[in-house]
Design a protein around this motif. Structure first.
Motif, short mmCIF file in Angstrom:
data_model
loop_
_atom_site.label_atom_id
_atom_site.label_comp_id
_atom_site.label_asym_id
_atom_site.label_seq_id
_atom_site.Cartn_x
_atom_site.Cartn_y
_atom_site.Cartn_z
N SER A 238 -0.02 -9.10 -1.38
CA SER A 238 -0.45 -9.67 -2.67
C SER A 238 0.65 -9.61 -3.71
CB SER A 238 -1.68 -8.89 -3.18
OG SER A 238 -2.06 -9.36 -4.45
N MET A 239 0.59 -10.55 -4.65
CA MET A 239 1.45 -10.49 -5.84
C MET A 239 0.60 -10.22 -7.08
SD MET A 239 4.34 -13.37 -5.64
CE MET A 239 5.08 -13.86 -4.11
N LYS A 240 -0.72 -10.17 -6.87
CA LYS A 240 -1.63 -10.07 -8.01
C LYS A 240 -2.30 -8.70 -8.13
CE LYS A 240 -2.55 -15.01 -8.03
NZ LYS A 240 -3.49 -16.08 -7.73
N GLN A 241 -2.32 -7.95 -7.05
CA GLN A 241 -2.95 -6.62 -7.12
C GLN A 241 -2.26 -5.62 -6.22
OE1 GLN A 241 -7.04 -6.69 -5.21
NE2 GLN A 241 -6.71 -8.90 -5.34
N VAL A 242 -2.44 -4.37 -6.54
CA VAL A 242 -1.88 -3.27 -5.75
C VAL A 242 -2.78 -3.07 -4.53
CG1 VAL A 242 -1.42 -0.78 -5.72
CG2 VAL A 242 -0.83 -2.16 -7.75
N TYR A 248 2.72 -5.34 -1.52
CA TYR A 248 2.47 -6.03 -2.79
C TYR A 248 3.76 -6.08 -3.60
CZ TYR A 248 2.17 -1.37 -4.98
OH TYR A 248 2.44 -0.10 -5.43
N GLN A 250 5.20 -6.14 -7.48
CA GLN A 250 4.88 -5.84 -8.88
C GLN A 250 6.19 -5.57 -9.60
OE1 GLN A 250 2.52 -2.24 -9.78
NE2 GLN A 250 0.86 -3.60 -10.40
N ASN A 251 6.37 -6.18 -10.77
CA ASN A 251 7.61 -6.01 -11.54
C ASN A 251 8.86 -6.28 -10.70
OD1 ASN A 251 5.99 -5.15 -13.71
ND2 ASN A 251 5.99 -3.05 -12.91
N SER A 264 10.21 0.51 -0.73
CA SER A 264 10.25 -0.51 -1.78
C SER A 264 11.64 -1.12 -1.84
CB SER A 264 9.87 0.09 -3.14
OG SER A 264 10.79 1.10 -3.48
#
Length: 445
Positions: A238-242, A248, A250-251, A264
């Motif tokens: 996902s790119m919208k939620q953890v 996923y 994020q940032n 990461s």
């Protein structure tokens, strides 16, 4: 007495199935309604596999115990109808290959868009990590032939919905479902739900020991989920939620968590650019993590991967104008992804055999990024209807003419993007031929 296996279709998958079946002791017969390519004919003759082209006595086919149908042959084909009417089991080449894979593992990747790139990147990650593996399936090399000629402990397979239609026991250790958008509806009675069901078949035989990687941001996938029984370990991206298990972003940071192992990396380290390729890269990294590949090996492979031919392939810079070959974009969604990743003013080359395209999907991106559209097809009416008055639309009828026209419409700092949103069969043999002719035309500017 040996089992009689008839193979319909003498392309890569059909000939591969014939070679494996012969090796495993089947009584094999292959039939192709057209003409076999010389290389395939030679392979069949060398293996002493009987075959027929164009015409055949019905008894040769209808006496089969089982039929392997090449993915390109639709259900409405007259032979398929007769075979079904006779109650003969029809399977796909990947189903036959699966029976003889032994203890080998399979990572199988499907989706409407991005599956070739994701499959190639997953293979690159596994290979760079030192795993003995093979790249097979819809990406170009028959799974069955690989097993017959050079078996490996791991197969990374691109799988189309057509191949999934005729599986029975096929069970990948890792199944990847990237996205589902309307495509090939002519093969599914123009019912989107039939096509969705075909895609979900990739996970139907999985057990609690297997992994199912899927795109949590894809509305069609998440809305359809409840209709299917998924027994495998769910590892969404996902790119919208953890997500706790899966991957996923994020940032601008990709986070992968599989079996308690976390890693990461920055999205700026990805060799593949564009938002759609962030999903593809995420899926490949999660698939690599299920194989217990070390973090640094996954990171290195993601940085060193080179994109595939005909898929957002940078061809050349000609006097300040960049030419990009995305001939593999045979539907509107693929073209949407291509335009979404463009950062320069773009002259877009569109057109070919329309598969029921809805061009309104790309209208906003065309208004935002496209200077002009060059049509390359025999029937361009729908493109004109969609974009006349939005941007300049010019008709051409060859790759040479399209490239020349696009070049004349562009200035220094622009890009020319071949992303046709259509099949290629009006002017070219296939999308590879279209991409090749485009590249040759660019080189001759």
């Amino acid at each position: 007495m040996s089992k009689r296996l008839v193979i319909l279709g003498g392309g890569e998958s059909g000939v591969g199935a014939a070679l494996l079946a012969k090796q495993k002791g089947y009584d094999v017969f292959l039939f192709d309604e057209g003409s076999l390519k010389v290389g395939y004919r030679n392979e069949l003759e060398a293996a002493q596999i009987p075959f027929a082209e164009k015409e055949v006595d019905a008894t040769f086919i209808l006496n089969a115990d089982e039929v392997v149908k090449s993915p390109g042959i639709p259900e409405k084909n007259e032979w398929v109808k007769k075979i079904r009417a006779n109650g003969i089991q029809v399977v796909s080449e990947i189903e036959l290959a699966y029976r003889y894979k032994g203890d080998s593992k399979i990572i199988a990747i499907t989706g409407s868009n991005g599956k070739s790139t994701t499959t190639a990147l997953t293979y690159h990650i596994c290979k760079e990590a030192g795993l003995e593996c093979a790249l097979v399936g819809n990406i170009g090399y028959s799974f069955a032939k690989q097993i017959a000629e050079d078996p490996k402990p791991l197969y990374v397979a691109e799988i189309s919905s057509f191949q999934l239609d005729d599986i029975v026991t096929f069970r990948p250790d890792v199944a990847v479902l990237l996205n589902i958008t309307e495509d090939h509806l002519d093969r599914y009675d123009y019912k989107f739900e039939n096509y969705i069901a075909a895609k979900f078949r990739i996970a139907m035989n999985q057990t609690s020991e297997d992994y199912f990687i899927y795109n949590l941001d894809d509305k069609i996938i998440t809305e359809s989920f409840s209709h299917y029984i998924i027994n495998s370990i769910q590892t969404p991206i996902s790119m919208k939620q953890v997500v706790k298990e899966g991957g996923y972003i994020q940032n601008d940071e990709l986070n992968v968590n599989v079996n308690g192992e976390q890693q990461s990396m920055s999205v700026y380290d990805f060799a593949l650019k564009g938002k759609h390729n962030q999903y593809n890269t995420m899926a490949a990294c999660v698939a690599g993590a299920t194989m217990d590949i070390r973090k640094n090996q996954i990171r290195e492979a993601v940085q060193t991967f080179q994109s595939l031919e005909h898929r957002m392939e940078s061809v050349a810079m000609v006097r300040g104008v960049e030419f990009v070959n995305d001939s593999k974009a045979t539907n509107v969604n693929s073209t949407w992804y291509a335009l979404e990743s463009m950062t320069k003013p773009t002259v877009l080359i569109l057109g070919g055999v329309d598969k029921g395209n809805d061009y309104s999907l790309i209208k906003e991106l065309v208004e935002e990024k496209v200077k002009a559209i060059v049509c390359m097809g025999l029937d361009n009416q729908k493109i004109h209807a969609a974009f006349d008055g939005v941007v300049k639309v010019i008709d051409t009828a060859s790759a040479q003419n399209a490239v020349q026209t696009a070049y004349e419409l562009s200035t220094v700092g622009d890009a020319v993007l071949l992303s046709p949103a259509c099949a290629s069969f009006d002017l070219f043999k296939n999308y590879e031929d279209r991409g090749k002719q485009f590249k040759e035309a660019v080189m001759s500017l």
